[in-house]
Design a protein around this motif. Structure first.
Motif, short mmCIF file in Angstrom:
data_model
loop_
_atom_site.label_atom_id
_atom_site.label_comp_id
_atom_site.label_asym_id
_atom_site.label_seq_id
_atom_site.Cartn_x
_atom_site.Cartn_y
_atom_site.Cartn_z
N ARG A 13 0.80 -1.26 0.04
CA ARG A 13 0.17 0.10 -0.17
C ARG A 13 1.01 1.45 0.00
O ARG A 13 1.97 1.29 0.44
CB ARG A 13 -1.01 0.03 1.43
N SER A 71 -4.09 1.72 -2.58
CA SER A 71 -4.94 2.65 -1.57
C SER A 71 -5.55 1.68 -0.57
O SER A 71 -6.32 2.10 0.43
CB SER A 71 -5.61 3.64 -2.41
N ARG A 79 -5.51 8.12 1.27
CA ARG A 79 -4.33 7.91 0.15
C ARG A 79 -4.90 8.55 -1.05
O ARG A 79 -5.81 9.49 -0.93
CB ARG A 79 -4.14 6.55 0.11
#
Length: 158
Positions: A13, A71, A79
């Protein structure tokens, strides 16, 4: 495959702009994610062919994960705002896919325990939506996205 993809995206991520520091967000995020481990196979299914809903939920989960990409997170965090793919239709396609899978699982593995797990985890996911959107609404781009995509889980309904 869906869970492997989720784990990979979690590990890869992107760095968040903001992460909720609220303990309730963390508790809801973790409980909502791992509560599904409380499901158990049952010897009876009210509607055994509903396993197809579980499969559809899994396929939609993969589509949602591919749309969300890096994300992905367990706790409310900001994000990059994703607006393409499944996110053109609803703001929380992953949660929608999970809930569809819950329905398929409970109908094909019917027990009071599984029904209770589905209800509790669904309520946790709904709380998660509210808390995530509270954090994300601080960004004007997310507020604009909310106006463009008014539905949280089900197009034209909710």
């Amino acid at each position: 495959m869906a869970e492997t993809l989720a784990a990979a995206l979690f590990l890869l991520r992107s760095k968040p702009v903001a992460v909720s520091a609220h303990a309730g967000d963390w508790l809801i995020g973790i409980a909502g994610t791992f509560g599904v481990f409380m499901f158990v196979p049952a010897g009876y299914g009210l509607l055994p062919p509903a396993k197809l809903l579980l499969l559809l939920g899994c396929l939609l989960q993969i589509a949602g994960l591919l749309s969300l990409n890096r994300s992905f997170a367990l706790v409310a965090a900001q994000r990059e705002i994703k607006t393409g793919g499944m996110y053109r239709l609803v703001r929380h396609p992953l949660y929608a896919s999970y809930m569809l899978g819950f329905v398929g699982y409970v109908l094909s593995n019917t027990s009071m325990r599984n029904l209770a797990v589905a209800v509790v985890v669904t309520l946790l996911l709904l709380a998660r939506i509210v808390r995530e959107e509270r954090l994300l609404q601080q960004d004007p781009a997310y507020r604009a996205y909310m106006r463009r995509v008014p539905y949280r889980l089900i197009p034209l309904i909710f």
